[in-house]
Structure formats: structure tokens, C-alpha cells
Write a protein that holds these residues in place. Structure first.
Motif, PDB file in Angstrom:
ATOM      1  N   TYR A 217     -11.166   1.362 -11.191  1.00  0.00           N
ATOM      2  CA  TYR A 217     -10.165   1.679 -10.173  1.00  0.00           C
ATOM      3  C   TYR A 217      -8.834   1.080 -10.580  1.00  0.00           C
ATOM      4  N   VAL A 218      -7.769   1.589  -9.986  1.00  0.00           N
ATOM      5  CA  VAL A 218      -6.426   1.060 -10.234  1.00  0.00           C
ATOM      6  C   VAL A 218      -6.124   0.006  -9.184  1.00  0.00           C
ATOM      7  N   SER A 219      -5.807  -1.171  -9.629  1.00  0.00           N
ATOM      8  CA  SER A 219      -5.524  -2.265  -8.700  1.00  0.00           C
ATOM      9  C   SER A 219      -4.102  -2.153  -8.160  1.00  0.00           C
ATOM     10  N   THR A 220      -3.964  -2.340  -6.864  1.00  0.00           N
ATOM     11  CA  THR A 220      -2.630  -2.371  -6.251  1.00  0.00           C
ATOM     12  C   THR A 220      -2.075  -3.793  -6.205  1.00  0.00           C
ATOM     13  N   VAL A 221      -2.946  -4.786  -6.431  1.00  0.00           N
ATOM     14  CA  VAL A 221      -2.538  -6.198  -6.479  1.00  0.00           C
ATOM     15  C   VAL A 221      -3.229  -6.824  -7.695  1.00  0.00           C
ATOM     16  N   PHE A 222      -2.698  -6.530  -8.866  1.00  0.00           N
ATOM     17  CA  PHE A 222      -3.383  -6.870 -10.113  1.00  0.00           C
ATOM     18  C   PHE A 222      -3.639  -8.377 -10.249  1.00  0.00           C
ATOM     19  N   LYS A 223      -2.641  -9.194 -10.005  1.00  0.00           N
ATOM     20  CA  LYS A 223      -2.805 -10.644 -10.172  1.00  0.00           C
ATOM     21  C   LYS A 223      -3.844 -11.203  -9.203  1.00  0.00           C
ATOM     22  N   LEU A 228      -9.536 -13.108  -8.211  1.00  0.00           N
ATOM     23  CA  LEU A 228     -10.832 -12.907  -7.572  1.00  0.00           C
ATOM     24  C   LEU A 228     -11.944 -12.742  -8.612  1.00  0.00           C
ATOM     25  N   SER A 229     -11.622 -12.093  -9.712  1.00  0.00           N
ATOM     26  CA  SER A 229     -12.647 -11.849 -10.733  1.00  0.00           C
ATOM     27  C   SER A 229     -13.101 -13.123 -11.428  1.00  0.00           C
ATOM     28  N   PHE A 328      -8.719   8.119 -10.422  1.00  0.00           N
ATOM     29  CA  PHE A 328      -9.085   6.721 -10.205  1.00  0.00           C
ATOM     30  C   PHE A 328      -8.713   6.293  -8.786  1.00  0.00           C
ATOM     31  N   PRO A 329      -9.632   5.647  -8.062  1.00  0.00           N
ATOM     32  CA  PRO A 329      -9.255   5.092  -6.747  1.00  0.00           C
ATOM     33  C   PRO A 329      -8.084   4.121  -6.902  1.00  0.00           C
ATOM     34  N   GLY A 330      -7.146   4.196  -5.980  1.00  0.00           N
ATOM     35  CA  GLY A 330      -5.992   3.310  -6.018  1.00  0.00           C
ATOM     36  C   GLY A 330      -4.839   3.827  -6.857  1.00  0.00           C
ATOM     37  N   SER A 337       3.860   2.529  -4.907  1.00  0.00           N
ATOM     38  CA  SER A 337       4.462   1.202  -4.807  1.00  0.00           C
ATOM     39  C   SER A 337       5.466   0.959  -5.928  1.00  0.00           C
ATOM     40  N   GLU A 338       5.103   1.329  -7.159  1.00  0.00           N
ATOM     41  CA  GLU A 338       6.002   1.086  -8.284  1.00  0.00           C
ATOM     42  C   GLU A 338       7.208   2.021  -8.259  1.00  0.00           C
TER      43      GLU A 338
END
Length: 416
Positions: A217-223, A228-229, A328-330, A337-338
Motif C-alpha cells: 500500500y502507499v503510505s500517507t504518513v511514511f515516517k 510503527l514497523s 495500490f490502497p492509499g 496530499s502532495e
């Protein structure tokens, strides 16, 4: 009969009505049953471990015409049971297709197969004739008017991601942008990550394609997702477990639920953690793998900046998505956003997402040829008689492209 052929580097979409047949554009040799499968026959392969692929397309362009012809032969003669001499065909081609390759398309259609007529165009040029721009992502309710005069199509496919602006249905070639990131690179990158961290999956392209589509999936809050990972497994919401297939038992691969118990100790489990979002992240940040190119949002902004300033607002408000990577979700929230941070506050941004971005070009082609067949036949299609009288110059004159004004030099390798 008129056949529609969206000849993608990864998948072929073909048919003559609204719903196409979809299959891989490849010749596959199975190491399990030692059989060879051509295009539409690939779903018949039962043992898909360590498949050997022969791909007609390299970097988006058809380079192995023997393989492409073998796939087309099975498609036209066995799948469609077409009488090609009494039929016409519409074929899609890659963006910035080379004149020499275009000439081979013409030869195959008229000299090898003997079609009555044909039209060759890029996928994005078909979108204005379809229904993609009838339901903007930001306002899903209600019907939209006819397609806008100005639109920007993002085509993220197997080999590349293209940003294609169109005005009144015509591509503005000097503003088309390309990012060298596509589904093939994403799958290969995922194979390398998984092979380094867990199982050796370098020869398992089919399986890793399925893993990518099921887990990524595409993260909207990558950092934040990256942080979390890193937490311990019991509190990590990112981790997913994928049960690898066992083709000897005819058991397909599948995602395991959070509380699902592994029934057999011999089952091989692939654990997906930050790979889920770092792989699609390459579409937005190619520099993560050392590729010195801008991301998708920046490419869109750059493309619009090359267009007439008085039309900028229309392009920001009409961005359409096609191609498998846009599933891809997200993907849409991240892109929105970008783009919002790059566009002027005076412009409204609208992103149009297809319910099936892989077949959107095909369905647009169907609407194109059925809405006004007489216009299609008179203004776009080139007949067999015209071709044998004038040659490939006829197709170059009728279908304007980025290289239409470049003199065609015949390479000795392609002479009869």
C-alpha cells in the motif's frame, strides 16, 4: 468485426465488446510440468513455481516480434477465432514509440495478418472518449458533464509512469513526462528485499507479483509508518503474513488473518513488514533507490508548468489515473496530499480514479469506436488498400505523434 487490442507490456486486453479478455503478454515455460504457455494459455499452467518468462516488450517497447507474433497468433486464431481478413483492429502503442517500431506494427497488421483496416494510438489518447472523468474522487456523488477540454492522464504501468496532458483530445507531447518506475521495477525491488531478509524469491516472479498486489500500500504518513514497523511484533500493526503457495498440493498463496493459526509446520510463511509501503514509495520518491528523477507529484506539477498558464487551473482540476500501479490502497490520498502542497491555493485539485484502471483504456476505446463508427472509419482508420498504395507514410500522416515530422529511415534489418 472490429477488434480492440490494448497491447500492454505486462498484460493484453483484447476483445470486441465492452468487457475484454485479460492475460499476460508473455510466453511462459514451467519448470514443473515442462510445458510452454502462450499468452492466453498461461492460466492453464498449474505449477507456477520458478516460471521462465519470455517477454516481447523491453522497457515498454516491443523488441521480440517473434514472441509477440506467437502470442497474437494464439489470441486471434484460438481465443477470438477471428477471420482477420474480414476484420479491423485498434491497437495501443507505447508513448514515444520509435518510427521503426511503428513501421513493424504496420507490417504485421497488413502484411502478416491482412486486416482490412486499423488504428494505432497511445492509451491516454483514448481516455477523452471514455467515462473516466465522470466521477471525481473528491465528489463521488452526482454525474459529471462531458469530458473536459483539458485533462492530465497519469498512466502508471509495467515499465514506466507517464504524465500525459491532453487539450481537446490531443496529446501535448512537449509537456509529457516519464518516470522510470513501473510495476516491473516494484516487483523486482520487492523480490530483492524479501530474498535478502527471508526466503530466496528471485526466481518467483509470479508469486511476488501476487504478494505485491495483496500486501502493498502507499503510505500517507511514511515516517510514522516506518516508526510503527520498528516496534515489537506483538504491537506492530504493519506486519502481515502471507502463506506461500504449494503447487504440488495445488494450494494457492493467501494472506493469513491476524488470529489465523498455521495448521501445518511445513507451511512457508512470508512476513511482510515495512516492505508493504517502502516498495510503492518509489513512485513518489525514486531517489530511495538512487534514481535521479522527481516523484510523481513533482512530475505532474512540472508537466502543468509547461502548459499555457491560463489553462493551469483546468489541468489541476482534471487529473485521471490509469494503469495497475494506481490500484495500490492509499495511492489517491497520498497523491492528493502532495499535489495540494505544490499547486497554487487558487487552484482546485480533482483526481479521477477508474474502478478498473487496468482496463480503462480498453473500455474507452470501445466507447470511442461505438459512439461514432463512421467518424472512426473516415478520420482515424487506415485501410489495407491505402497501406499497400502508400505504405507506412499513410499512417504517419494520419496519426500525428511526437516523431511525425522526423523522416523515416529504413534500417537494413527491417527490409524485405
Amino acid at each position: 468485426m472490429l477488434f480492440l487490442l490494448d497491447n500492454g507490456a505486462h498484460s493484453i486486453k483484447v476483445g470486441h465488446d465492452h468487457e475484454p479478455s485479460v492475460f499476460q503478454n508473455a510466453i511462459v515455460r514451467s519448470k514443473g510440468d515442462k510445458e510452454t504457455y502462450y499468452g492466453h494459455e498461461i492460466p492453464l499452467c498449474r505449477d507456477r513455481s520458478s516460471l521462465h518468462y519470455r517477454l516481447p516488450c523491453e522497457k515498454g517497447y516491443v523488441v521480440d516480434w517473434d514472441a509477440q507474433k506467437a502470442i497474437w497468433d494464439g489470441m486471434f486464431l484460438q481465443l477470438l477465432k477471428a477471420d482477420v481478413s474480414e476484420s479491423s483492429v485498434l491497437i495501443t502503442e507505447p508513448y514515444f514509440n520509435l518510427p521503426q517500431i511503428q513501421r513493424i506494427y504496420d507490417q504485421f497488421v497488413f502484411e502478416e495478418y491482412g486486416f482490412q483496416s486499423y488504428y494505432r494510438c497511445t492509451p491516454a489518447s483514448l481516455i477523452p472518449h471514455g467515462s473516466l472523468f465522470t466521477a471525481p474522487h473528491k465528489t463521488p456523488e452526482g454525474d459529471a458533464p462531458s469530458p473536459p477540454e483539458c485533462m492530465l492522464v497519469v498512466d502508471s504501468g509495467f515499465s514506466f509512469t507517464h504524465v500525459v496532458p491532453l487539450i481537446s483530445g490531443s496529446i501535448v507531447w512537449n509537456a509529457v513526462k516519464r518516470i522510470d518506475i513501473g510495476g516491473k521495477l516494484l516487483t523486482n525491488h520487492l523480490k530483492e528485499l524479501v530474498s535478502y531478509r527471508q526466503w530466496n524469491m528471485m526466481d518467483q516472479t509470479y508469486i511476488m507479483d501476487d504478494v505485491k498486489e495483496a500486501c502493498c500500500y502507499v503510505s500517507t504518513v511514511f515516517k510514522a509508518d516506518m516508526e510503527l514497523s520498528r516496534v515489537e511484533r506483538s504491537r506492530n500493526p504493519i506486519i502481515l503474513q502471507y502463506l506461500l503457495p504449494d503447487f504440488s498440493l495445488n494450494r494457492p498463496g493467501e494472506l493469513l488473518g491476524p488470529n489465523q493459526v498455521v495448521k501445518d509446520a511445513s507451511w512457508q510463511i512470508l512476513e511482510m513488514n515495512n516492505e508493504r509501503f517502502t516498495v510503492p514509495e518509489l513512485l513518489f520518491t525514486p531517489s530511495d533507490i538512487g534514481l535521479e528523477q522527481v516523484g510523481l507529484a513533482q512530475a505532474i506539477a512540472h508537466s502543468i508548468s509547461l502548459l499555457p498558464e491560463e489553462l493551469h487551473g483546468m489541468f489541476w482540476g482534471n487529473i485521471g489515473l490509469i494503469g495497475g500501479n494506481t490500484k495500490f490502497p492509499g495511492f489517491v490520498p497520498r497523491l492528493m496530499s502532495e499535489l495540494r502542497s505544490l499547486a497554487s491555493v487558487d487552484y482546485e485539485i480533482a483526481i479521477y480514479q477508474s474502478p478498473d484502471p487496468i482496463t480503462e483504456a480498453y473500455r474507452s476505446a470501445h466507447q470511442f469506436v461505438t459512439s461514432s463508427p463512421s467518424v472512426y472509419a473516415q478520420r482515424y482508420a487506415v485501410t489495407r488498400e491505402d497501406y499497400f498504395e502508400i505504405g507506412s507514410d499513410m499512417t504517419r500522416k494520419r496519426w500525428k505523434g511526437p516523431y511525425s515530422d522526423v523522416p523515416l529511415r529504413v534500417d537494413s534489418r527491417f527490409k524485405e
